[in-house]
Motif scaffolding. Structure first.
Motif, PDB file in Angstrom:
ATOM      1  N   PHE A 185       0.862  -1.115  -0.181  1.00  0.00           N
ATOM      2  CA  PHE A 185       0.106  -0.156   0.111  1.00  0.00           C
ATOM      3  C   PHE A 185       0.866   1.165  -0.068  1.00  0.00           C
ATOM      4  N   LEU A 186       0.404   2.177  -0.883  1.00  0.00           N
ATOM      5  CA  LEU A 186       0.952   3.622  -0.500  1.00  0.00           C
ATOM      6  C   LEU A 186      -0.453   4.692  -0.078  1.00  0.00           C
ATOM      7  N   GLU A 187      -0.237   5.214   1.140  1.00  0.00           N
ATOM      8  CA  GLU A 187      -1.514   6.016   1.399  1.00  0.00           C
ATOM      9  C   GLU A 187      -0.649   7.195   1.868  1.00  0.00           C
ATOM     10  N   ASN A 188      -0.930   8.391   0.870  1.00  0.00           N
ATOM     11  CA  ASN A 188      -0.250   9.500   0.973  1.00  0.00           C
ATOM     12  C   ASN A 188       1.210   9.284   0.635  1.00  0.00           C
ATOM     13  N   GLU A 189       2.116   9.566   1.541  1.00  0.00           N
ATOM     14  CA  GLU A 189       3.628   9.184   1.399  1.00  0.00           C
ATOM     15  C   GLU A 189       3.911   8.010   2.064  1.00  0.00           C
ATOM     16  N   HIS A 190       2.972   7.327   2.970  1.00  0.00           N
ATOM     17  CA  HIS A 190       3.239   6.245   3.840  1.00  0.00           C
ATOM     18  C   HIS A 190       3.005   4.964   3.033  1.00  0.00           C
ATOM     19  N   GLN A 191       3.976   4.238   3.161  1.00  0.00           N
ATOM     20  CA  GLN A 191       4.302   2.744   2.631  1.00  0.00           C
ATOM     21  C   GLN A 191       4.062   1.657   3.372  1.00  0.00           C
ATOM     22  N   LEU A 225      -7.713  -2.273   8.480  1.00  0.00           N
ATOM     23  CA  LEU A 225      -7.290  -1.337   7.755  1.00  0.00           C
ATOM     24  C   LEU A 225      -8.347  -0.236   7.607  1.00  0.00           C
ATOM     25  N   ASN A 226      -7.961   1.153   7.786  1.00  0.00           N
ATOM     26  CA  ASN A 226      -8.824   2.135   7.428  1.00  0.00           C
ATOM     27  C   ASN A 226      -8.069   2.813   6.729  1.00  0.00           C
ATOM     28  N   LEU A 227      -8.244   2.711   5.341  1.00  0.00           N
ATOM     29  CA  LEU A 227      -7.586   3.584   4.309  1.00  0.00           C
ATOM     30  C   LEU A 227      -8.457   4.819   3.604  1.00  0.00           C
ATOM     31  N   VAL A 279      -2.073  -9.384  -9.334  1.00  0.00           N
ATOM     32  CA  VAL A 279      -1.712 -10.295 -10.072  1.00  0.00           C
ATOM     33  C   VAL A 279      -1.993 -11.704  -9.142  1.00  0.00           C
ATOM     34  N   ASN A 280      -3.083 -11.344  -8.698  1.00  0.00           N
ATOM     35  CA  ASN A 280      -3.383 -12.466  -7.227  1.00  0.00           C
ATOM     36  C   ASN A 280      -4.882 -12.441  -7.064  1.00  0.00           C
ATOM     37  N   LYS A 281      -5.662 -13.127  -7.691  1.00  0.00           N
ATOM     38  CA  LYS A 281      -7.073 -13.230  -7.715  1.00  0.00           C
ATOM     39  C   LYS A 281      -7.851 -13.320  -6.236  1.00  0.00           C
ATOM     40  N   ASP A 282      -7.191 -14.072  -5.458  1.00  0.00           N
ATOM     41  CA  ASP A 282      -7.665 -14.241  -4.120  1.00  0.00           C
ATOM     42  C   ASP A 282      -7.341 -12.970  -3.341  1.00  0.00           C
ATOM     43  N   GLY A 283      -5.920 -12.296  -3.671  1.00  0.00           N
ATOM     44  CA  GLY A 283      -5.776 -11.164  -3.009  1.00  0.00           C
ATOM     45  C   GLY A 283      -6.937  -9.894  -3.281  1.00  0.00           C
ATOM     46  N   GLU A 284      -7.011  -9.907  -4.489  1.00  0.00           N
ATOM     47  CA  GLU A 284      -7.915  -8.972  -5.228  1.00  0.00           C
ATOM     48  C   GLU A 284      -9.255  -9.045  -4.558  1.00  0.00           C
ATOM     49  N   LYS A 285      -9.781 -10.037  -4.529  1.00  0.00           N
ATOM     50  CA  LYS A 285     -11.128 -10.426  -3.821  1.00  0.00           C
ATOM     51  C   LYS A 285     -11.118 -10.003  -2.143  1.00  0.00           C
ATOM     52  N   LYS A 286     -10.056 -10.190  -1.520  1.00  0.00           N
ATOM     53  CA  LYS A 286     -10.038 -10.110  -0.117  1.00  0.00           C
ATOM     54  C   LYS A 286      -9.967  -8.433  -0.119  1.00  0.00           C
ATOM     55  N   LEU A 287      -9.266  -7.489  -0.934  1.00  0.00           N
ATOM     56  CA  LEU A 287      -9.389  -5.987  -1.023  1.00  0.00           C
ATOM     57  C   LEU A 287     -10.628  -5.522  -1.416  1.00  0.00           C
ATOM     58  N   LEU A 288     -11.388  -6.247  -2.127  1.00  0.00           N
ATOM     59  CA  LEU A 288     -12.914  -5.752  -2.534  1.00  0.00           C
ATOM     60  C   LEU A 288     -13.763  -6.018  -1.632  1.00  0.00           C
ATOM     61  N   ARG A 289     -13.551  -7.049  -0.803  1.00  0.00           N
ATOM     62  CA  ARG A 289     -14.572  -7.382   0.271  1.00  0.00           C
ATOM     63  C   ARG A 289     -14.449  -6.370   1.261  1.00  0.00           C
ATOM     64  N   LYS A 290     -13.563  -5.826   1.475  1.00  0.00           N
ATOM     65  CA  LYS A 290     -13.082  -4.849   2.691  1.00  0.00           C
ATOM     66  C   LYS A 290     -13.524  -3.344   1.963  1.00  0.00           C
TER      67      LYS A 290
END
Lengths: 217, 217
Positions: free
Chosen positions: A20-26, A38-40, A49-60
């Motif tokens: 992640f990069l949130e403003n200047e914080h990685q 996470l509160n982004l 490049v990772n379907k399961d990772g993408e699903k996890k991101l979109l759930r949250k």
């Protein structure tokens, strides 16, 4: 017209982690771990490049935006080129881009055309092979081994091979194409000394995501 | 004085197999398998990089003779140099010896002195890594991939990397030392086309065992 600071979050979902990069914080989170806490800052733009990772991101974060389709790259490569590689090349007209991740991808762009590339295993994976061939091939990895001096111990013999397997195939293409060499990725810094005239861009993916979003405005 | 045909058996005990030569007949037995059924012509001379394999041979053939101590090699290398590598170098005053086994050993001898060498993983081990990094990196290996043309598919990208990881570190030393290149070992034949002026010696270990025993007479 957009004025002031445009605040957003970028995310690069790889084989092993969310980066992640949130403003200047990685920061990184393993793809195995939860991201529920996470509160982004939204909007969140990502590639994956990772379907399961993408699903996890979109759930949250159901509103997160996949920018894959915005990446335009003229390429000889079949449609199987990973989105991270395509984005790494974005904005370069003539370059060799080497991304040191769990795999090491090497891509060649000349005259605004992606000519192709190849995929080496990452350093960590190469280190795992040896004890797996024979117990005698256990070793202590020497990170900065000299590739101009022939090894005289097992530790050197294996460390030399690991680094040469990565450096020499890149070098031969560097000499062949004579293009600027751009290195990125976690383990890339350790390999800079093996090349002349190399550009280190640790945040290439985020830099190019920003460039892409900037062009979209 | 010895006259007539000197009849004997030679054995090279590697990480994965017993390799026998009985008169002109060669055969391999996995180190996992039994050798109790073998009826071999004695004397049996052997070398071994595999303690368990050696024990198994000696249980069945208690009179078998380990010739390791007869191999004299002036070397910069520490005492950890495998006996198979030392024997491979035996009889060469100036050469680069590359043995394609489960590991690929590269040794450099100049002016009758073993300067050192390095140890690459064998082709099979390199092939195993990729699907292990990501499911997306499954591939069909293209054995005779051209290393002068940049890949444009995943199959090519990985096959290219596997062969380049082996060929380029050898080639760079071939150019640096400018010595005759000797290739041996099971998978070596497939790599001959990548080099100019290469000598293929599929039976280098047995050839050198015979040479050594001949010198002893």
């Amino acid at each position: 017209m957009i004025t002031g600071v445009y605040s957003m979050t970028l995310c690069d979902i790889g084989n092993t982690s969310f980066h992640f990069l949130e403003n200047e914080h990685q920061f990184k989170v393993s793809v195995e771990d939860t991201i529920e806490h996470l509160n982004l800052k939204e909007p969140i733009y990502y590639i994956s490049v990772n379907k399961d990772g993408e699903k996890k991101l979109l759930r949250k974060f159901p509103n997160a935006i996949n920018i894959e389709d915005k990446i335009v790259l003229k390429s000889n490569y079949a449609t199987t080129l990973g989105v991270d590689r395509a984005l790494g090349c974005y904005g370069y007209s003539d370059a060799i881009i080497v991304d040191f991740g769990s795999a090491i991808t090497v891509d060649i762009i000349a005259h605004n055309n992606h000519l192709g590339g190849f995929i080496l295993p990452g350093v960590e994976k190469l280190k795992e092979i040896y004890p797996n061939i024979s117990q005698k091939l256990t070793f202590d990895y020497i990170e900065k081994i000299n590739l101009h001096t022939i090894p005289t111990t097992t530790n050197e013999a294996i460390s030399y091979a690991i680094n040469a397997m990565i450096v020499e195939p890149i070098k031969i293409n560097y000499q062949r194409y004579n293009l600027p060499l751009i290195i990125t990725g976690e383990h890339g810094k350790k390999f800079l000394n093996y090349f002349n005239n190399v550009f280190y861009e640790p945040n290439l993916i985020f830099k190019n995501m920003k460039l892409l979003l900037e062009m979209e405005k």
